[in-house]
Scaffold this active site. Structure first.
Site, PDB file in Angstrom:
ATOM      1  N   GLU A   1      18.431  -8.377   3.986  1.00  0.00           N
ATOM      2  CA  GLU A   1      17.007  -8.565   3.675  1.00  0.00           C
ATOM      3  C   GLU A   1      16.662 -10.024   3.413  1.00  0.00           C
ATOM      4  O   GLU A   1      15.481 -10.393   3.408  1.00  0.00           O
ATOM      5  CB  GLU A   1      16.623  -7.709   2.456  1.00  0.00           C
ATOM      6  CG  GLU A   1      16.660  -6.225   2.782  1.00  0.00           C
ATOM      7  CD  GLU A   1      16.390  -5.321   1.600  1.00  0.00           C
ATOM      8  OE1 GLU A   1      16.183  -4.121   1.813  1.00  0.00           O
ATOM      9  OE2 GLU A   1      16.406  -5.813   0.449  1.00  0.00           O
TER      10      GLU A   1
ATOM     11  N   HIS B   1      11.856   0.687   5.367  1.00  0.00           N
ATOM     12  CA  HIS B   1      13.116   1.411   5.156  1.00  0.00           C
ATOM     13  C   HIS B   1      13.077   2.819   5.735  1.00  0.00           C
ATOM     14  O   HIS B   1      13.768   3.713   5.251  1.00  0.00           O
ATOM     15  CB  HIS B   1      13.433   1.512   3.672  1.00  0.00           C
ATOM     16  CG  HIS B   1      13.644   0.210   2.968  1.00  0.00           C
ATOM     17  ND1 HIS B   1      12.630  -0.685   2.740  1.00  0.00           N
ATOM     18  CD2 HIS B   1      14.756  -0.346   2.432  1.00  0.00           C
ATOM     19  CE1 HIS B   1      13.114  -1.744   2.089  1.00  0.00           C
ATOM     20  NE2 HIS B   1      14.390  -1.563   1.892  1.00  0.00           N
TER      21      HIS B   1
ATOM     22  N   HIS C   1      23.164  -7.336  -1.927  1.00  0.00           N
ATOM     23  CA  HIS C   1      23.350  -5.956  -2.390  1.00  0.00           C
ATOM     24  C   HIS C   1      23.847  -5.070  -1.264  1.00  0.00           C
ATOM     25  O   HIS C   1      23.640  -5.350  -0.097  1.00  0.00           O
ATOM     26  CB  HIS C   1      22.094  -5.365  -3.038  1.00  0.00           C
ATOM     27  CG  HIS C   1      20.873  -5.193  -2.171  1.00  0.00           C
ATOM     28  ND1 HIS C   1      20.251  -6.218  -1.512  1.00  0.00           N
ATOM     29  CD2 HIS C   1      20.128  -4.087  -1.900  1.00  0.00           C
ATOM     30  CE1 HIS C   1      19.180  -5.769  -0.875  1.00  0.00           C
ATOM     31  NE2 HIS C   1      19.086  -4.467  -1.086  1.00  0.00           N
TER      32      HIS C   1
ATOM     33  N   HIS D   1      12.825  -6.172  -4.110  1.00  0.00           N
ATOM     34  CA  HIS D   1      11.893  -5.028  -4.068  1.00  0.00           C
ATOM     35  C   HIS D   1      12.550  -3.696  -4.468  1.00  0.00           C
ATOM     36  O   HIS D   1      12.131  -2.636  -3.993  1.00  0.00           O
ATOM     37  CB  HIS D   1      11.274  -4.923  -2.676  1.00  0.00           C
ATOM     38  CG  HIS D   1      12.268  -4.644  -1.582  1.00  0.00           C
ATOM     39  ND1 HIS D   1      12.204  -5.253  -0.356  1.00  0.00           N
ATOM     40  CD2 HIS D   1      13.352  -3.823  -1.524  1.00  0.00           C
ATOM     41  CE1 HIS D   1      13.190  -4.813   0.403  1.00  0.00           C
ATOM     42  NE2 HIS D   1      13.913  -3.941  -0.281  1.00  0.00           N
TER      43      HIS D   1
HETATM   44  C1  DHB Z   1      17.903  -0.779  -3.914  1.00  0.00           C
HETATM   45  C2  DHB Z   1      17.685  -2.000  -3.280  1.00  0.00           C
HETATM   46  C3  DHB Z   1      16.886  -2.064  -2.130  1.00  0.00           C
HETATM   47  O1  DHB Z   1      16.628  -3.200  -1.447  1.00  0.00           O
HETATM   48  C4  DHB Z   1      16.295  -0.904  -1.635  1.00  0.00           C
HETATM   49  O2  DHB Z   1      15.483  -1.018  -0.551  1.00  0.00           O
HETATM   50  C5  DHB Z   1      16.521   0.311  -2.247  1.00  0.00           C
HETATM   51  C6  DHB Z   1      17.328   0.374  -3.395  1.00  0.00           C
HETATM   52  C7  DHB Z   1      18.756  -0.699  -5.154  1.00  0.00           C
HETATM   53  O3  DHB Z   1      19.422  -1.675  -5.544  1.00  0.00           O
HETATM   54  O4  DHB Z   1      18.709   0.352  -5.804  1.00  0.00           O
HETATM   55 FE    FE Z   2      15.545  -2.797   0.423  1.00  0.00          FE
END
Ligand code: DHB
Ligand code: FE
Length: 281
Positions: free
Chosen positions: A238, A59, A191, A12
């Site tokens: 996540e 978030h 991530h 997302h």
């Molecule tokens: C990014 C990834 C995320 O899951 C999020 O909530 C906000 C930013 C990113 O990789 O930029």
């Molecule tokens: Fe996120």
């Protein structure tokens, strides 16, 4: 009775929402990512869901550190989007299915999940981006959003999220209104957005996670939250949404489509489409 037609999990990243708003789908950076959605669109046309249960993580738009439920189930007739930064345009509200929400809430509480029930809930990019990706031309189905805390530790365990999904699966199976239900998960895969490990991606972990998620989800229960953070990054937690979705789909599933693409922004982006081996009737 209701039928679970399948599950779709998808990343997302807010930049995806910005790319959609700016019509950049055919740009060289974006094309390989967006092309991966054609099989999911074809599957959705055939599966014809009429409602979606969406596991996602807020978030800081609707919940913040002052008030952060571990699990929160939307029970509203509609869910507004609102400005959360990231340069994303605010998009129109999404339809809810409050009767199904209350049915899910009753099953969860019967199964001893102490959830928050939200008759008003604003949804952020984690809800809106998957909706936009799966139904780019509108025709979105009403939703039951279920938020899982990934913001403030302690987070719920992998095992707990799997159990949450199983309980939601029981709720769908006992819903008497003949709906075709899609279960969605939003977020991941590996991530990390901040700290010395910013930009961290772990392809080997992601691919092993996907294999287990499809064929052997019980093996994931041994993962502690700390291990998930270490292996998938601070925001890689996540993947708890994916585990919850998988729990709702029953003992065995068929993988219909998998599209793993590194990177989108700081994220290992993935799309996964699953069908229950036996439809829940
Ligand atoms: C990014 C990834 C995320 O899951 C999020 O909530 C906000 C930013 C990113 O990789 O930029
Ligand atoms: Fe996120």
């Amino acid at each position: 009775m209701a039928v679970t037609v399948g599950g779709i999990a998808v990343s997302h990243v807010p930049a995806i929402g910005a790319a959609i708003a700016q019509h950049k789908q055919a740009d060289p950076y974006w094309r390989p990512f967006f092309e991966g959605f054609a099989p999911a669109h074809a599957w959705l046309r055939a599966a014809k869901p009429d409602v979606a249960v969406v596991f996602y993580n807020d978030h800081g738009l609707n919940f913040f550190l002052d008030n952060l439920p571990t699990f929160a189930v939307g029970a509203a007739p509609a869910y507004a989007n609102a400005d959360e930064g990231w340069g994303l345009p605010v998009i129109p509200p999404f339809a809810g299915d409050a009767p199904l929400s209350w049915h899910v809430i009753e099953q969860l509480v019967r199964d001893e999940f102490d959830i928050a029930s939200c008759q008003e809930m604003a949804v952020d990019h984690a809800f809106t981006v998957p909706m936009q990706l799966l139904w780019p031309d509108g025709g979105r189905v009403p939703a039951v959003p279920i938020a899982i805390n990934t913001v403030q530790h302690p987070l719920p365990s992998v095992r707990r999220c799997f159990r949450l999904g199983q309980s939601v699966g029981r709720a769908i199976a006992s819903w008497k209104h003949g709906a075709r239900v899609l279960v969605m998960a939003s977020g991941g895969l590996s991530h990390q957005l901040d700290g010395p490990g910013a930009g961290f991606i772990n392809k080997a972990f992601d691919l092993a996670f996907l294999d287990d998620l499809v064929a052997n989800p019980g093996a994931l229960e041994r993962l502690s939250t700390l291990e998930v953070v270490e292996q998938a990054g601070t925001q890689g937690v996540e993947l708890l949404m994916w585990v919850a979705m998988r729990g709702a789909l029953g003992a065995s599933v068929r993988q219909i489509h998998r599209h793993y693409h590194i990177p989108i922004s700081n994220t290992a982006a993935c799309l996964l489409v699953l069908e229950p081996e036996v439809e829940t009737v």
